[in-house]
Design a protein around this motif. Structure first.
Motif, PDB file in Angstrom:
ATOM      1  N   LEU A  22       0.845  -1.189   0.000  1.00 55.24           N
ATOM      2  CA  LEU A  22       0.000   0.000   0.000  1.00 55.24           C
ATOM      3  C   LEU A  22       0.878   1.237   0.000  1.00 55.24           C
ATOM      4  CD1 LEU A  22      -2.857   1.254   0.394  1.00 55.24           C
ATOM      5  CD2 LEU A  22      -2.407   1.124   2.844  1.00 55.24           C
ATOM      6  N   HIS A  23       0.587   2.165  -0.927  1.00 58.72           N
ATOM      7  CA  HIS A  23       1.283   3.446  -1.005  1.00 58.72           C
ATOM      8  C   HIS A  23       0.258   4.579  -0.963  1.00 58.72           C
ATOM      9  CE1 HIS A  23       4.486   0.914  -2.635  1.00 58.72           C
ATOM     10  NE2 HIS A  23       5.322   1.906  -2.367  1.00 58.72           N
ATOM     11  N   VAL A  24       0.609   5.652  -0.292  1.00 67.58           N
ATOM     12  CA  VAL A  24      -0.188   6.877  -0.320  1.00 67.58           C
ATOM     13  C   VAL A  24       0.732   7.983  -0.799  1.00 67.58           C
ATOM     14  CG1 VAL A  24      -1.458   8.582   1.028  1.00 67.58           C
ATOM     15  CG2 VAL A  24      -1.779   6.163   1.500  1.00 67.58           C
ATOM     16  N   ASP A  25       0.354   8.623  -1.902  1.00 69.98           N
ATOM     17  CA  ASP A  25       1.183   9.668  -2.513  1.00 69.98           C
ATOM     18  C   ASP A  25       2.618   9.177  -2.708  1.00 69.98           C
ATOM     19  OD1 ASP A  25      -0.898  11.451  -2.751  1.00 69.98           O
ATOM     20  OD2 ASP A  25      -0.525  12.354  -0.795  1.00 69.98           O
ATOM     21  N   ALA A  26       2.755   7.960  -3.232  1.00 70.47           N
ATOM     22  CA  ALA A  26       4.036   7.323  -3.551  1.00 70.47           C
ATOM     23  C   ALA A  26       4.854   6.962  -2.313  1.00 70.47           C
ATOM     24  CB  ALA A  26       4.855   8.181  -4.506  1.00 70.47           C
ATOM     25  N   LEU A  39      -7.494  -0.599   6.189  1.00 70.05           N
ATOM     26  CA  LEU A  39      -8.057   0.532   6.919  1.00 70.05           C
ATOM     27  C   LEU A  39      -7.148   0.984   8.056  1.00 70.05           C
ATOM     28  CD1 LEU A  39     -11.803  -0.529   6.949  1.00 70.05           C
ATOM     29  CD2 LEU A  39     -10.688   1.153   5.465  1.00 70.05           C
ATOM     30  N   GLU A  40      -6.489   0.051   8.718  1.00 71.65           N
ATOM     31  CA  GLU A  40      -5.558   0.412   9.793  1.00 71.65           C
ATOM     32  C   GLU A  40      -4.342   1.152   9.246  1.00 71.65           C
ATOM     33  OE1 GLU A  40      -3.714   0.870  13.491  1.00 71.65           O
ATOM     34  OE2 GLU A  40      -5.788   0.623  12.899  1.00 71.65           O
ATOM     35  N   LEU A  41      -3.815   0.712   8.124  1.00 71.15           N
ATOM     36  CA  LEU A  41      -2.680   1.415   7.516  1.00 71.15           C
ATOM     37  C   LEU A  41      -3.077   2.830   7.107  1.00 71.15           C
ATOM     38  CD1 LEU A  41      -1.167  -1.488   5.407  1.00 71.15           C
ATOM     39  CD2 LEU A  41      -0.087  -0.367   7.362  1.00 71.15           C
ATOM     40  N   LEU A  42      -4.267   2.990   6.566  1.00 73.40           N
ATOM     41  CA  LEU A  42      -4.747   4.326   6.197  1.00 73.40           C
ATOM     42  C   LEU A  42      -4.893   5.206   7.431  1.00 73.40           C
ATOM     43  CD1 LEU A  42      -7.395   3.400   3.495  1.00 73.40           C
ATOM     44  CD2 LEU A  42      -5.090   4.327   3.124  1.00 73.40           C
ATOM     45  N   ARG A  43      -5.412   4.637   8.508  1.00 62.78           N
ATOM     46  CA  ARG A  43      -5.571   5.393   9.761  1.00 62.78           C
ATOM     47  C   ARG A  43      -4.210   5.843  10.280  1.00 62.78           C
ATOM     48  NH1 ARG A  43      -4.771   5.117  14.769  1.00 62.78           N
ATOM     49  NH2 ARG A  43      -3.988   2.996  14.730  1.00 62.78           N
ATOM     50  N   ARG A  44      -3.244   4.939  10.264  1.00 62.42           N
ATOM     51  CA  ARG A  44      -1.891   5.280  10.738  1.00 62.42           C
ATOM     52  C   ARG A  44      -1.239   6.353   9.879  1.00 62.42           C
ATOM     53  NH1 ARG A  44       0.876  -0.551  12.175  1.00 62.42           N
ATOM     54  NH2 ARG A  44      -0.682  -1.185  13.721  1.00 62.42           N
TER      55      ARG A  44
END
Length: 60
Positions: A22-26, A39-44
């Protein structure tokens, strides 16, 4: 790399062990093995999982 829709979330195809990177903004966040992990990774990462539609345009 944030646009008007918010951060770009990329959930990669499953690896051999079944986990998805999983990447957010690279930026790498980790590996999710199920929706709860995602969902936990997104929360963190500081995102509100309640605002992320799993089938929405933010997730590729």
């Amino acid at each position: 790399m944030t646009d008007r829709l918010g951060p770009r979330i990329v959930v990669h195809p499953p690896s051999v062990d079944g986990g998805r990177r999983l990447h957010v903004d690279a930026r790498p966040l980790g590996v999710a093995y199920d929706v709860a992990d995602l969902l936990e990774l997104l929360r963190r990462a500081g995102l509100d999982p309640e605002e992320v539609r799993l089938n929405g345009p933010m997730i590729k």
